[in-house]
Every structure is written in structure tokens, then in C-alpha cells.
Write an enzyme that holds these catalytic residues in place. Structure first.
Site, short mmCIF file in Angstrom:
data_model
loop_
_atom_site.label_atom_id
_atom_site.label_comp_id
_atom_site.label_asym_id
_atom_site.label_seq_id
_atom_site.Cartn_x
_atom_site.Cartn_y
_atom_site.Cartn_z
N SER A 64 8.39 89.16 -6.18
CA SER A 64 9.38 88.44 -6.99
C SER A 64 8.94 87.02 -7.33
O SER A 64 9.13 86.55 -8.45
CB SER A 64 10.73 88.42 -6.28
OG SER A 64 11.23 89.73 -6.14
N HIS A 125 4.02 87.35 1.46
CA HIS A 125 4.40 86.04 2.02
C HIS A 125 3.24 85.39 2.76
O HIS A 125 3.26 84.18 3.01
CB HIS A 125 5.58 86.20 2.97
CG HIS A 125 6.85 86.58 2.29
ND1 HIS A 125 7.76 85.65 1.85
CD2 HIS A 125 7.36 87.79 1.96
CE1 HIS A 125 8.78 86.27 1.27
NE2 HIS A 125 8.56 87.57 1.33
N ARG A 155 8.38 95.39 5.97
CA ARG A 155 9.16 95.33 4.72
C ARG A 155 8.22 95.40 3.52
O ARG A 155 8.46 96.14 2.57
CB ARG A 155 10.00 94.05 4.70
CG ARG A 155 10.99 93.93 3.56
CD ARG A 155 11.76 92.64 3.74
NE ARG A 155 12.59 92.33 2.59
CZ ARG A 155 13.89 92.59 2.49
NH1 ARG A 155 14.50 93.23 3.47
NH2 ARG A 155 14.58 92.25 1.42
N ARG A 193 16.55 83.90 4.28
CA ARG A 193 16.66 82.92 3.19
C ARG A 193 18.08 82.81 2.67
O ARG A 193 18.32 82.21 1.62
CB ARG A 193 15.71 83.30 2.05
CG ARG A 193 16.09 84.59 1.33
CD ARG A 193 15.13 84.91 0.20
NE ARG A 193 15.45 86.21 -0.37
CZ ARG A 193 14.61 86.94 -1.07
NH1 ARG A 193 13.37 86.51 -1.28
NH2 ARG A 193 14.97 88.11 -1.56
N ARG A 263 4.23 81.75 0.79
CA ARG A 263 5.36 81.88 -0.15
C ARG A 263 6.54 81.07 0.36
O ARG A 263 6.88 81.12 1.55
CB ARG A 263 5.73 83.35 -0.32
CG ARG A 263 6.94 83.55 -1.21
CD ARG A 263 7.06 84.98 -1.66
NE ARG A 263 8.44 85.34 -1.92
CZ ARG A 263 8.83 86.50 -2.40
NH1 ARG A 263 7.93 87.42 -2.67
NH2 ARG A 263 10.11 86.75 -2.59
N LYS A 336 18.20 86.10 -5.04
CA LYS A 336 17.19 85.89 -6.08
C LYS A 336 17.44 84.61 -6.89
O LYS A 336 16.79 84.40 -7.92
CB LYS A 336 17.14 87.10 -7.02
CG LYS A 336 16.77 88.41 -6.33
CD LYS A 336 15.33 88.40 -5.81
CE LYS A 336 15.00 89.70 -5.09
NZ LYS A 336 13.59 89.76 -4.63
N HIS A 407 14.10 97.78 -0.27
CA HIS A 407 13.45 97.32 0.97
C HIS A 407 14.05 97.96 2.23
O HIS A 407 13.43 97.92 3.28
CB HIS A 407 13.55 95.80 1.08
CG HIS A 407 12.51 95.06 0.32
ND1 HIS A 407 11.16 95.32 0.43
CD2 HIS A 407 12.62 94.04 -0.59
CE1 HIS A 407 10.49 94.50 -0.36
NE2 HIS A 407 11.35 93.72 -0.99
#
Length: 514
Positions: A64, A125, A155, A193, A263, A336, A407
Site C-alpha cells: 500500500s 515493512h 501477514r 497503527r 516503512r 489507510k 490479510h
């Protein structure tokens, strides 16, 4: 009098790829009458969102962050994975000032070098090759106390795939003559997050206090015990691994803590818990004064050393719209939100002039297969209202469902997620038609189209390298083949009758018919 605008919307269906194989393909098996009808009626194509087409190594699945940076900048942006791997290969990594200073300062006061990060070959990541290079560098410069705090993936990799990596690092430390895997914990806790601070606190307490749910003699023992508890890698409970004398590694004053994730979005929260003086996410029992190094810049307002600062991207789509006095809206759920704002703007936190933002709270559930529709209805309510307001020239929206539910590895839930998004797209297209607007419907990478790993039979929870859809709901046109995510911004500007900045090396791939 305010001029009524006919918005051009970009609808990003996160994790929505195209795959010929229909087995456990949630996108294929979902009942999606709206998208089926749009595909039949309007120009459509498949474009690339992975590998060299988005600045990643050849064959590397997209993600993403990468997708939104490429879309928003209108050019192929070479990603941190590629950049840091090259620095290691060239030897530049071993002389990086931020890394060497942190190590040397710790050595000078007999402190420890703590290294934390996602121990994974996933490349989304982090990459475990980078972590190995960091361990080797610390020992090479003379560190006697090197502690690796491993966050486990499952993941962006198969759900139970951490054991070989942990075994490799145990052998690595033996060969180096010093160092150890000091703790393990699933990324579900360490890399949240969504402000679920109760999760992050477990990782913080593990590293600073040695406080854990479990204890194991070795890292391999730790993962085997987790599997016995029926915990996949992502959800492994905090586990401390004492050294041969029974000592537990704890982060203390004057130690170095180097975070090897490149990331930003899932690195910010735990970083703030270590470095923010006024941090209030949870009560910290200890706040050691440490030398913290971010591998890349996680946010402009985080006060810590940066090993690889961001390169500045100019004349992104957002900046171009600002400079031409055009209005824009960014809208998504919490999961997102950073992607349609920070990443889409090339790593800039502050909104551009004329850029509004709407954040919809993602549902507070343990995993999104429990609520596959997520907050799509509320998101669409706000999006439709924004379209009907005719205030915006451009609207950027991300629907997270395909990715976030994909996921989880739950096929039935992923099907429901795709169906929920399809219903929402119908409402959005109807609203656009009423005000004379247009839209591009696309994705940032694949995920939900492959829910089973054919080679292992395990649930497939990672992204894919499949092509992704592009539909133009608007005027009579043709879409050229061979498109990439970096072509979307130039295409949008061209559809709006705007010149494309020379920094945008993507091309306009939609040709209007006379």
C-alpha cells in the site's frame, strides 16, 4: 457564488487484484454486480502494481505504501527496500553516520546495541537481510552486547513461517561470537497503527522491562511453544529469551536502539513510545535515555536520528492541484488514511492548500474478518455527500476491505468484504453521474484474489504480484495496455485538461475518442 465542480474521483480498492486461477479467489467468487456492469459498459484494463514497475526488485509484491507513493507522484519511485539493499551491497551501509554513531556511542559507555524490527523476508515493512547486516555491523564495530528483538510477520509471509529465520539468526550470533535473539513478539502487538496502545505497550514493556507472557530458552523454542498455543507468527505473545546465565536483556540508559523497519506507517506508534517526552499512549514504567535510530524517516515530527532520510518528491499530484488552484479531498478509514494523505503526497504530512481530509474510524475489532464490511457504509456516506457538494475538483478515496480482510486469510470473510465494497461503488458512481463527475477505479496491489497458498495449503495472508484492475467511468475512451500505477496521475491531469509536470515520468494511458 461558488462554482459547481464536476469531480474526478480516484477510487482505490485496496488489495484487489486480478488472477486467472479462480480457486480461493475472493474477488472472483464475490457477487459484484456493480463492478461487473461497469466492466461491461466502460473502458477497462489491467495495470501493474508490483516489482520494477513500482521501484521494487523484480518480482517483489507491491504494497500500500509503495502503491500510493507511485500513484500520487506520477513516477516510478525507487523504494527503500531497493535503496537499502543496494547500500549494503555497495558497503555504504557500514559507514552510515547515524548507524555507526549509535553503535560507537553505546560501546564507549559499555552499553548495549538493541536492534528491533520485523524479522521477515517479506520486503514490505523490512527485510531480514537488512537486520542481519545491522547485527554484523554492530559486532564488526566492537559491540559486545547485541540484542535482537524480533517482531514476527505471518501477514506478508505465510502464517507459520518464522522458524527458519529465527534459527538462522541464532546460528548467525554463534558464528559472530556474540549477540542473541533477546525477545520475540508478533507484529499484531509491536506494529499496530490504529492507536491500540494496549498492544504496543506489550512490546514496549518486553524491550524495556523484560516483562513478558512467556519465557523460552531459545528463539526456536519460543516459536514452537507459540505454535503449540495455536498462535500464528503475527499473534505470538511476548516472549523473553534469557542468556545462558539467565540474564534478561533490558533497554537501559545510554543503550542504542536501532529500528530496522523501513516503512513508516506501522513504525510510528512504537517509535513514539520510545522517543516522545510527552507520550501519553500508555503509562510507561521506565523511560530510558537512549540513542534511537530510525532506518528511514517515519514522521517529520519524530525527534530521532534517521539513517536514510527521505528524498524530496516535488510536483506530485497533490502539489500540482494546489499550484493550479484546484480543490481536492482525501478520504479513507483509519487503516489507510496515511496512504491517501502522507504517502500519496510523497511523504509530506501537511495538507496542501485546497486539500481537505476526512478520516473514518475503522471498527475496533481484533481482526477484520469479524467485520468484513469494516466502516465502508460510513465512508461512502461521507464520500457521496462530498460529491454532491460539488466543492472538489479531485477526490481520492481508499476502500481498505480487500487488503485488511485479505490479510486475515479468511476466504468467506474476504468474499463478504469484496461484496461490501461493490455495493459502495454503486452508490459512489450514481452520485458522480448526478453531478456530471467521472472516476477511475483501480487498486494499489493484489491480495484478496489469492486466499490460499497452493504450495502449502495454508491460508495466504500476503499481498500478491498480480495485475490490478483499472476502469474509467466517464467519457468514450480507450485505455492503452501496459499501464502502471505511476501512469494514473498523468492520466488524471490529462482528463482534466491540465498539463503534466515534467517530473511525472508516467504517461497518460486513457485516450478520449473524438
Amino acid at each position: 457564488m461558488t462554482t459547481r465542480k464536476r469531480p474526478l474521483a480516484l477510487l482505490i480498492l485496496d488489495g484487489w487484484g486480478y488472477r486467472e486461477n479462480t480457486q480461493k479467489n475472493a474477488v472472483f467468487h464475490a457477487n459484484t454486480p456493480v463492478l461487473d456492469q461497469l466492466n461491461a459498459k466502460y473502458p477497462n484494463s489491467l495495470i501493474s502494481g508490483s516489482g520494477i514497475d513500482v521501484g521494487l526488485p523484480d518480482g517483489q509484491m507491491g504494497n500500500s505504501e509503495v502503491g500510493h507513493i507511485n500513484i500520487g507522484s506520477g513516477r516510478i519511485v525507487y523504494q527503500e527496500l531497493t535503496r537499502i539493499s543496494k547500500a549494503i551491497d555497495d558497503g555504504e551501509f557500514d559507514t552510515n553516520p547515524a548507524l555507526t554513531k549509535a553503535i560507537d556511542d553505546a560501546i564507549e559507555v559499555n552499553g548495549a546495541v538493541h536492534i528491533m524490527g520485523l524479522l521477515s523476508p517479506g520486503g514490505v515493512h523490512s527485510h531480514q537481510d537488512h537486520i542481519e547486516a545491522m547485527c554484523r555491523l554492530a559486532v564488526k564495530r566492537g559491540a559486545k552486547k547485541v540484542y535482537l528483538h524480533a517482531f514476527l510477520d505471518g501477514r506478508d509471509t505465510p502464517p507459520r513461517s518464522a522458524k527458519p529465520g529465527l534459527a538462522h539468526f541464532e546460528e548467525l550470533f554463534k558464528s559472530l561470537g556474540t549477540g542473541q535473539v533477546a525477545s520475540v513478539i508478533g507484529r499484531y502487538y509491536a506494529m499496530d497503527r490504529d492507536n491500540r496502545w494496549d498492544r504496543v505497550s506489550q512490546a514496549y514493556e518486553l524491550i524495556t522491562e523484560g516483562k513478558s507472557l512467556h519465557q523460552s530458552a531459545t528463539a526456536v523454542d519460543a516459536i514452537e511453544a507459540a505454535y503449540t498455543r495455536d498462535e500464528n507468527d503475527e499473534f505470538v505473545g511476548s516472549t523473553v529469551i534469557p542468556d545462558a546465565q539467565g540474564n534478561i536483556a533490558k533497554l537501559v540508559d545510554n543503550d542504542a536502539l536501532i529500528f530496522m523497519n523501513f516503512r513508516a506507517d506501522r513504525a510510528r506508534q512504537i517509535t513514539r513510545s520510545f522517543v516522545d517526552a510527552d507520550f501519553d499512549g500508555f503509562e510507561r514504567a521506565v523511560t530510558p535515555k537512549i540513542n534511537f535510530v530510525m532506518l528511514t524517516e517515519y514522521a517529520a515530527n519524530i525527534k530521532a536520528a534517521i539513517a536514510y532520510p527521505s528524498s524530496d518528491l516535488v510536483n506530485t499530484l497533490g502539489e500540482t492541484l494546489q499550484d493550479r488552484d484546484l480543490t481536492q479531498l482525501r478520504i479513507s478509514e483509519t487503516e489507510k488514511y496515511a496512504h491517501v494523505t502522507f504517502f500519496f503526497n510523497g511523504g509530506k504530512e501537511e495538507p496542501f492548500k485546497g486539500e481537505d481530509r476526512i478520516l473514518i474510524q475503522s471498527p475496533k475489532v481484533a481482526t477484520y474478518d469479524l467485520q468484513p464490511e469494516m466502516s465502508s457504509t460510513e465512508l461512502t456516506d461521507k464520500l457521496v455527500a462530498a460529491i454532491e457538494s460539488t466543492e472538489y475538483d479531485v477526490i481520492i478515496c481508499n476502500y481498505p476491505n480487500g487488503d485488511m480482510v485479505g490479510h486475515t486469510g479468511n476466504f468467506d470473510a474476504a468474499v463478504k468484504a469484496c461484496e461490501a465494497v461493490d455495493t459502495c461503488i454503486g452508490r459512489v458512481v450514481e452520485a458522480l453521474e448526478k453531478v456530471g463527475g467521472e472516476c477511475l477505479i483501480t487498486a494499489d496491489h493484489g491480495n484478496a484474489e489469492q486466499m490460499t497458498d497452493e504450495s502449502t495449503g495454508q491460508a495466504h495472508t500476503a499481498h500478491t504480484s498480480e495485475l490490478i484492475p483499472l476502469i474509467y467511468v466517464g467519457r468514450d475512451a480507450e485505455i492503452e495496455n501496459g499501464g502502471r500505477l505511476s501512469d494514473l496521475a498523468p492520466t488524471m491531469l490529462t482528463l482534466m485538461g491540465q498539463d503534466v509536470p515534467e517530473e511525472m515520468t508516467g504517461r497518460s494511458i486513457i485516450k478520449l475518442k473524438e
